[in-house]
Write an enzyme that holds these catalytic residues in place. Structure first.
Site, PDB file in Angstrom:
ATOM      1  N   GLN A 103      -9.400  44.437 -33.414  1.00  0.00           N
ATOM      2  CA  GLN A 103      -8.335  44.069 -32.302  1.00  0.00           C
ATOM      3  C   GLN A 103      -9.081  43.022 -31.307  1.00  0.00           C
ATOM      4  OE1 GLN A 103      -7.613  47.810 -30.609  1.00  0.00           O
ATOM      5  NE2 GLN A 103      -6.396  48.875 -32.209  1.00  0.00           N
ATOM      6  N   HIS A 141      -9.902  48.645 -29.269  1.00  0.00           N
ATOM      7  CA  HIS A 141      -9.527  48.910 -27.644  1.00  0.00           C
ATOM      8  C   HIS A 141     -10.641  48.106 -26.952  1.00  0.00           C
ATOM      9  CE1 HIS A 141      -8.535  53.340 -29.095  1.00  0.00           C
ATOM     10  NE2 HIS A 141      -8.048  52.392 -29.595  1.00  0.00           N
ATOM     11  N   GLU A 163       2.007  54.591 -22.899  1.00  0.00           N
ATOM     12  CA  GLU A 163       2.482  54.971 -21.670  1.00  0.00           C
ATOM     13  C   GLU A 163       2.861  53.708 -20.766  1.00  0.00           C
ATOM     14  OE1 GLU A 163      -0.324  59.148 -20.597  1.00  0.00           O
ATOM     15  OE2 GLU A 163      -0.879  57.103 -19.733  1.00  0.00           O
ATOM     16  N   TYR A 191      -5.898  58.090 -14.250  1.00  0.00           N
ATOM     17  CA  TYR A 191      -4.666  58.118 -15.131  1.00  0.00           C
ATOM     18  C   TYR A 191      -4.966  59.077 -16.489  1.00  0.00           C
ATOM     19  CZ  TYR A 191      -2.833  55.019 -12.214  1.00  0.00           C
ATOM     20  OH  TYR A 191      -2.084  54.476 -11.358  1.00  0.00           O
ATOM     21  N   TYR A 237      -4.800  61.036 -34.983  1.00  0.00           N
ATOM     22  CA  TYR A 237      -4.114  60.217 -36.029  1.00  0.00           C
ATOM     23  C   TYR A 237      -4.083  61.238 -37.296  1.00  0.00           C
ATOM     24  CZ  TYR A 237      -4.410  55.946 -33.372  1.00  0.00           C
ATOM     25  OH  TYR A 237      -4.236  55.217 -32.317  1.00  0.00           O
TER      26      TYR A 237
END
Length: 370
Positions: free
Chosen positions: A86, A150, A244, A254, A265
């Protein structure tokens, strides 16, 4: 009550999750059409617009492109890009006072640092007469890791001129997001020169990273200032479930991974807690997951049925999602550009049109219905 949903957050492992049908989203009888503006960017991660309608776009592989009057020019190969999983060259943002302040900002997974691998960095550069120069790294998260997950990362200015940056928790959910002495799983706030505002919530905490504005995040890949309230909204990938939308508050927690609406997963329970005192509830969460990337509020009169609402890309289901919102949450969802491909970025241009970055397609303009 908000419609509830589950998610998948990882770029490369969406196939692990079982296929799920979604009965809470509508498919248009007559979908929007589009035209391709730039076809040569394989993964168009970020884009932002100048007042004259020209724009900058990033390619995950490490290039920045400038598009003006139908011509696209590569203006930079960004150094030290950690293009893995990513990670890569991520978002781009133009200073709101451009050209008085002729600065652009971008984020990328960076190899700078002593450890192998990379972590997310914020870079400022000059952009004058179509030329980019004077790249300066303003902030570099640490420590590096060879994990390819991430990184975040989106950028947004607020009405007071502060710059916000999201950084994912780098696959270290038990270590980073709840610890304000560590990078990762955070929203950061900076002055436009990269210095840290003295009223940041943890500025006077000697053990905290002073740039942190909120924490307890997983992997935020959408960020936009609400056009009326001026508040910063983000969306973020959950695990298998729990994507979210959050409205960012100063110093707020949060909850990740203490509370979540998702599961692991492999299908096992992540946590049995969906709420805790002192932890924020999302404005909305998806069931099933859509793997959201990119986010914009529609203010243009060119799309009357979309005005006032949110558009968010879906990597997993390969559409642009229209979320009809009011103060009580999400009231309706619709698929736009259905089956167009993995939607990575979406932005309303200064010309009022919606532009969408689609993996394997490029950057397209969504055409209003006649």
């Amino acid at each position: 009550m908000n419609i509830k949903a589950l998610t998948l957050g990882l770029l490369g492992i969406s196939i692990i999750a079982c296929a799920q049908s979604d009965s809470t989203i509508d498919t248009l009888e007559e979908d929007y059409s589009h035209e391709v503006i730039i076809a040569d960017i394989e993964i168009p991660w970020g884009l932002d617009f100048f007042e004259d309608g020209s724009f900058l776009a990033t390619s995950k592989e490490g290039q920045i492109y400038y598009h003006k009057n139908g011509t696209t020019t590569k203006v930079a190969d960004v150094p030290n890009v950690y293009n893995r999983g990513q990670g890569g060259l991520l978002d781009v943002k133009i200073h709101p006072d451009y050209p008085q302040k002729p600065w652009i900002y971008f984020t990328h997974a960076s190899t700078l640092g002593d450890e192998d691998g990379g972590h997310t960095a914020l870079v400022k550069a000059d952009f004058i007469d179509g030329q980019l120069s004077n790249m300066e790294t303003l902030y570099k998260a640490s420590p590096n890791t060879t994990k390819g997950v991430h990184f975040g990362s989106r950028l947004e200015f607020d009405n007071d001129g502060y710059l916000y940056m999201s950084v994912g928790e780098r696959g270290e959910r038990e270590l980073n997001p709840q610890d304000i002495s560590r990078d990762g799983g955070k929203i950061y706030r900076f002055n436009d020169d990269g210095s840290i505002p003295g009223d940041n919530p943890f500025y006077t905490d000697e053990n905290a990273i002073k740039a942190i504005y909120s924490y307890g995040h997983r992997n935020p890949q959408g960020m936009e200032m609400h056009p009326k309230s001026g508040k910063i909204w983000v969306h973020e990938h959950g695990p298998r479930g729990g994507d979210e939308i959050n409205i960012i508050k100063k110093g707020a927690n949060y909850g990740w991974p203490v509370i979540s609406y998702g599961i692991n997963y492999n299908g096992t329970e992540l946590t049995d807690q969906t709420s805790q005192p002192g932890m924020e509830q999302p404005f909305y969460y998806w069931v099933p997951s859509i793997a959201p990337s990119g986010m914009t509020f529609v203010t243009s009169d060119k799309y009357p049925k979309l005005k006032g609402n949110i558009l968010a890309g879906s990597l997993k289901f390969q559409y642009l999602e229209h979320l009809v919102i009011n103060e009580n949450g999400v009231q309706k969802r619709e698929k736009l550009l259905n089956n167009v491909g993995r939607v990575r970025s979406v932005k309303q241009g200064t010309d009022g049109f919606i532009y969408v970055g689609i993996e394997g397609v490029g950057i397209v303009k969504m055409l209003p219905k006649s």
